[in-house]
Design a protein around this motif. Structure first.
Motif, PDB file in Angstrom:
ATOM      1  N   VAL A  89       0.873  -1.173   0.000  1.00  0.00           N
ATOM      2  CA  VAL A  89       0.000   0.000   0.000  1.00  0.00           C
ATOM      3  C   VAL A  89       0.913   1.225   0.000  1.00  0.00           C
ATOM      4  N   PRO A  90       0.660   2.193  -0.877  1.00  0.00           N
ATOM      5  CA  PRO A  90       1.521   3.384  -0.893  1.00  0.00           C
ATOM      6  C   PRO A  90       1.565   4.058   0.472  1.00  0.00           C
ATOM      7  N   ALA A  91       2.706   4.625   0.786  1.00  0.00           N
ATOM      8  CA  ALA A  91       2.854   5.315   2.072  1.00  0.00           C
ATOM      9  C   ALA A  91       1.874   6.481   2.164  1.00  0.00           C
ATOM     10  N   THR A  92       1.408   6.710   3.374  1.00  0.00           N
ATOM     11  CA  THR A  92       0.441   7.781   3.588  1.00  0.00           C
ATOM     12  C   THR A  92       1.147   9.124   3.682  1.00  0.00           C
ATOM     13  N   ASP A  93       0.659  10.076   2.913  1.00  0.00           N
ATOM     14  CA  ASP A  93       1.154  11.450   2.973  1.00  0.00           C
ATOM     15  C   ASP A  93       0.208  12.225   3.903  1.00  0.00           C
ATOM     16  N   VAL A  94       0.728  12.596   5.059  1.00  0.00           N
ATOM     17  CA  VAL A  94      -0.127  13.212   6.080  1.00  0.00           C
ATOM     18  C   VAL A  94      -0.823  14.464   5.556  1.00  0.00           C
ATOM     19  N   LEU A  95      -0.072  15.288   4.840  1.00  0.00           N
ATOM     20  CA  LEU A  95      -0.675  16.527   4.338  1.00  0.00           C
ATOM     21  C   LEU A  95      -1.747  16.232   3.302  1.00  0.00           C
ATOM     22  N   LYS A  96      -1.483  15.223   2.503  1.00  0.00           N
ATOM     23  CA  LYS A  96      -2.476  14.854   1.491  1.00  0.00           C
ATOM     24  C   LYS A  96      -3.758  14.354   2.165  1.00  0.00           C
ATOM     25  N   VAL A  97      -3.580  13.550   3.200  1.00  0.00           N
ATOM     26  CA  VAL A  97      -4.759  13.051   3.919  1.00  0.00           C
ATOM     27  C   VAL A  97      -5.546  14.217   4.503  1.00  0.00           C
ATOM     28  N   ARG A  98      -4.819  15.191   5.026  1.00  0.00           N
ATOM     29  CA  ARG A  98      -5.485  16.351   5.616  1.00  0.00           C
ATOM     30  C   ARG A  98      -6.259  17.131   4.547  1.00  0.00           C
ATOM     31  N   ARG A  99      -5.623  17.261   3.395  1.00  0.00           N
ATOM     32  CA  ARG A  99      -6.320  17.968   2.303  1.00  0.00           C
ATOM     33  C   ARG A  99      -7.553  17.192   1.847  1.00  0.00           C
ATOM     34  N   GLU A 100      -7.395  15.869   1.773  1.00  0.00           N
ATOM     35  CA  GLU A 100      -8.532  15.040   1.364  1.00  0.00           C
ATOM     36  C   GLU A 100      -9.660  15.156   2.379  1.00  0.00           C
ATOM     37  N   ARG A 101      -9.292  15.248   3.643  1.00  0.00           N
ATOM     38  CA  ARG A 101     -10.297  15.399   4.694  1.00  0.00           C
ATOM     39  C   ARG A 101     -11.050  16.716   4.509  1.00  0.00           C
ATOM     40  N   GLN A 102     -10.290  17.764   4.250  1.00  0.00           N
ATOM     41  CA  GLN A 102     -10.922  19.070   4.024  1.00  0.00           C
ATOM     42  C   GLN A 102     -11.834  19.024   2.801  1.00  0.00           C
ATOM     43  N   ARG A 103     -11.346  18.347   1.758  1.00  0.00           N
ATOM     44  CA  ARG A 103     -12.127  18.252   0.530  1.00  0.00           C
ATOM     45  C   ARG A 103     -13.444  17.519   0.802  1.00  0.00           C
ATOM     46  N   LEU A 104     -13.365  16.460   1.571  1.00  0.00           N
ATOM     47  CA  LEU A 104     -14.566  15.692   1.896  1.00  0.00           C
ATOM     48  C   LEU A 104     -15.564  16.553   2.663  1.00  0.00           C
ATOM     49  N   LEU A 105     -15.074  17.212   3.711  1.00  0.00           N
ATOM     50  CA  LEU A 105     -15.978  18.015   4.536  1.00  0.00           C
ATOM     51  C   LEU A 105     -16.563  19.165   3.729  1.00  0.00           C
ATOM     52  N   ALA A 106     -15.749  19.772   2.879  1.00  0.00           N
ATOM     53  CA  ALA A 106     -16.253  20.869   2.056  1.00  0.00           C
ATOM     54  C   ALA A 106     -17.326  20.363   1.091  1.00  0.00           C
ATOM     55  N   ALA A 107     -17.089  19.188   0.519  1.00  0.00           N
ATOM     56  CA  ALA A 107     -18.061  18.631  -0.432  1.00  0.00           C
ATOM     57  C   ALA A 107     -19.375  18.327   0.262  1.00  0.00           C
ATOM     58  N   PHE A 108     -19.301  17.746   1.445  1.00  0.00           N
ATOM     59  CA  PHE A 108     -20.543  17.421   2.154  1.00  0.00           C
ATOM     60  C   PHE A 108     -21.231  18.694   2.641  1.00  0.00           C
ATOM     61  N   ASN A 109     -20.425  19.661   3.027  1.00  0.00           N
ATOM     62  CA  ASN A 109     -20.997  20.936   3.436  1.00  0.00           C
ATOM     63  C   ASN A 109     -21.785  21.557   2.283  1.00  0.00           C
ATOM     64  N   GLU A 110     -21.219  21.491   1.088  1.00  0.00           N
ATOM     65  CA  GLU A 110     -21.919  22.020  -0.081  1.00  0.00           C
ATOM     66  C   GLU A 110     -23.222  21.256  -0.313  1.00  0.00           C
ATOM     67  N   GLU A 111     -23.167  19.947  -0.130  1.00  0.00           N
ATOM     68  CA  GLU A 111     -24.374  19.139  -0.340  1.00  0.00           C
ATOM     69  C   GLU A 111     -25.470  19.509   0.645  1.00  0.00           C
ATOM     70  N   LEU A 112     -25.045  19.771   1.869  1.00  0.00           N
ATOM     71  CA  LEU A 112     -26.041  20.122   2.885  1.00  0.00           C
ATOM     72  C   LEU A 112     -26.799  21.386   2.499  1.00  0.00           C
ATOM     73  N   LEU A 113     -26.109  22.263   1.778  1.00  0.00           N
ATOM     74  CA  LEU A 113     -26.705  23.548   1.443  1.00  0.00           C
ATOM     75  C   LEU A 113     -27.263  23.600   0.033  1.00  0.00           C
ATOM     76  N   SER A 114     -27.149  22.505  -0.689  1.00  0.00           N
ATOM     77  CA  SER A 114     -27.636  22.498  -2.067  1.00  0.00           C
ATOM     78  C   SER A 114     -29.155  22.392  -2.066  1.00  0.00           C
ATOM     79  N   PRO A 115     -29.827  22.836  -3.145  1.00  0.00           N
ATOM     80  CA  PRO A 115     -31.283  22.870  -3.183  1.00  0.00           C
ATOM     81  C   PRO A 115     -31.979  21.573  -2.805  1.00  0.00           C
ATOM     82  N   PRO A 116     -31.516  20.392  -3.252  1.00  0.00           N
ATOM     83  CA  PRO A 116     -32.271  19.184  -2.922  1.00  0.00           C
ATOM     84  C   PRO A 116     -32.350  18.917  -1.434  1.00  0.00           C
TER      85      PRO A 116
END
Lengths: 344, 198
Positions: A57-84
């Protein structure tokens, strides 16, 4: 002498897959003890599993994981506020719209109710994620400055400093924070800033009538409760022009452990024990802090210090266990590289 | 000789007792609490990532699949059944996304083609050669395996999930899990001479 194929051979796989239970399983266990074929079969399954587990398994890049975490939360945050889904979250959007009416500005105003589309996550150098559904905040773009106003709740903020001229200022009810780094968390409750935790880079906290505080990566700031004035000045709402910011001041307040609440005292006492060289007592105190306040903004610091305290007290096994616990609890912890070397 | 599998630890007891249960986090997540999603991610990202990487083998795809797994879990958090750990459920979501994607066959082959350069800790060149040979056979066989069988095999033998947990996660009968698992093992055993059935 060849004994032929053992008729119970198939049961080994059945046992492995929980198809054999109770007496049948016990009987097979007894049989396997005296049957070389069944023992070899069980061994084969173990080797097979070990081979699969050895797939790299490729080594984990801590900063990348952190960015991915932010991306996930931002995406879900957008979904929460989207019209549907807005009907489901109507209470949240309505409250924010009502509060946002007062903030009139000629600049582009974006807030959680979605009056204007936010830039895509990929293009936006500033990623902001509310950590509670009732967070009330607004974001304003003023030239090269992003201003965020936080009235209540918590925000995780991450800034990609692609453009050195870009500034991020967070207005809180009792002052403002200027980002000089990349990733931090800020909490506001009841009109006061209650916590600031910096994961990367540095932020400067300027509160009305208080000296500025520079909070560096790995540090958490909490207010000095006893000295907290009853009424703090409210920061100006986002204005049309780019507000001048004072030069970076020197730190005049200890950013960590400054609070005098029971929890703050507990943390400070544990750190004091560590600083005094009472490592065994410090490890007990830090362990208790982590156990009792896992959601506190200093819990990660405490978990890290616990590892240090255990090492200093000579408890290598305990330190390794605590290090592993840290890695499990804080997958993107900012002490991860250091802790990983101890956990091995 | 232990006949059962050693389940992969879900986290030691001390850790579990110190943290909010997954079920409580999922309840908060169903109510739109982003902090809960962050905590679920912190707890289970590594396990989900490891599973996805082994099944898709292309890091870029893996990151997107991990994102989709957690995003999907957030959308359907209210459907979480309240079990102690949501890891099997997340792995199940990832597995279903993998099956729907049907794009990993080529990437698995590319990934596994790099496997030959992996170093072995064995100090014995002969055993090292044997081990590498067996692993190469395993990787090649996995690359040829159907997605359905590969996913079940990884979930059980690598992730340490029970067959019943896999059945629940994939929403298939447990008999189907056993059948796929047996077939997958049979393919692997056929590929490695030392593992062939007597």
């Amino acid at each position: 002498m060849s004994a032929g194929r053992c008729p119970r051979l198939f049961e080994v796989e059945a046992a492995r897959d929980e198809r054999l239970t109770g007496q049948s399983r016990d009987a097979l266990d007894l049989h396997v003890g005296g049957c070389p074929q069944c023992r070899a079969e069980a061994r084969t399954f173990q080797l097979l599993a070990a081979s699969l587990d050895a797939l790299p398994v490729p080594a984990t890049d801590v900063l990348k994981v952190r960015r991915e975490r932010q991306r996930l939360l931002a995406a879900f945050n957008e979904e929460l506020l989207s019209p549907p889904t807005r009907g489901r979250r109507a209470w949240m959007a309505a409250g924010i719209v009502a509060a946002g009416v007062a903030a009139t500005t000629s600049a582009v105003l974006r807030h959680r109710a979605g009056a204007a589309p936010a830039p895509s996550v990929a293009d936006d150098p500033v990623s902001i994620v509310a950590t509670a559904p009732r967070a009330a905040w607004w974001r304003t773009e003023l030239g090269a400055t992003t201003r965020v106003r936080l009235d209540e709740g918590g925000l995780d903020i991450h800034v990609e400093h692609r453009d050195r001229a870009h500034r991020l200022i967070v207005s809180v009810p009792d002052g403002e924070l200027e980002d000089v780094g990349t990733t931090f968390h800020v909490e506001v409750h009841g009109g006061h800033t209650t916590a600031v935790t910096v994961l990367e880079g540095m932020v400067v906290l300027r509160r009305a009538e208080r000296s500025a505080v520079t909070i560096a990566a790995g540090q958490s700031w909490v207010p000095e409760v006893s000295a907290e004035p009853g009424h703090l000045a409210t920061a100006d709402p986002p204005s049309h022009g780019s507000a001048p910011s004072p030069p970076l001041p020197s730190a005049s307040e200890q950013p960590r452990g400054a609070g005098t609440s029971a929890v703050s005292r507990e943390f400070r006492d544990a750190v004091d024990l560590l600083e005094a060289g009472n490592d065994a007592a410090a490890s007990n105190a830090l362990h208790a802090f982590v156990a009792h306040h896992p959601g506190d903004s200093r819990a990660q610091d405490a978990a890290y210090l616990l590892v240090l305290a255990l090492r200093r007290s000579g408890d290598e096994a305990g330190a390794r266990e605590a290090a592993r616990d840290y890695l499990l609890r804080y997958a993107a912890g900012f002490r991860r590289p250091e802790i990983e070397s101890i956990a091995r | 000789m232990a006949l059962g599998r050693q389940p992969r630890a879900l986290g030691n007891a001390a850790r579990e007792s110190l943290t909010t249960p997954d079920a409580a986090l999922m309840t908060r997540l169903a109510e739109g609490d982003l902090g809960a999603l962050g905590e679920i991610y912190d707890r289970h990202r590594d396990a989900v990532h490891r599973f996805v990487v082994r099944a898709t083998a292309k890091p870029d795809d893996a990151d997107d699949l991990v994102q989709n797994t957690f995003l999907t879990s957030a959308r359907i958090a209210s459907r979480f059944d309240g079990r102690e750990s949501c890891r099997p459920w997340l792995i199940g979501i990832a597995a279903r996304l993998l099956q729907e994607g049907a794009r990993q066959r080529g990437t698995v082959a590319r990934f596994l083609s790099r496997f030959g350069s992996r170093s072995s800790p064995s100090p014995n060149p002969e055993s090292e050669l044997e081990a590498r040979s067996a692993l190469e056979q395993v990787t090649a066989t996995i690359a040829r395996m159907t997605t359905a069988k590969r996913i079940v095999l990884l979930m059980v033998e690598v992730e340490g999930l029970s067959c019943s947990a896999v059945a629940a996660a994939l929403e298939i009968p447990i008999g189907t899990v056993w059948t796929r698992l047996h077939a997958a093992r049979r393919e692997l055993r056929a590929a490695v001479p030392e593992w062939r059935e007597p």
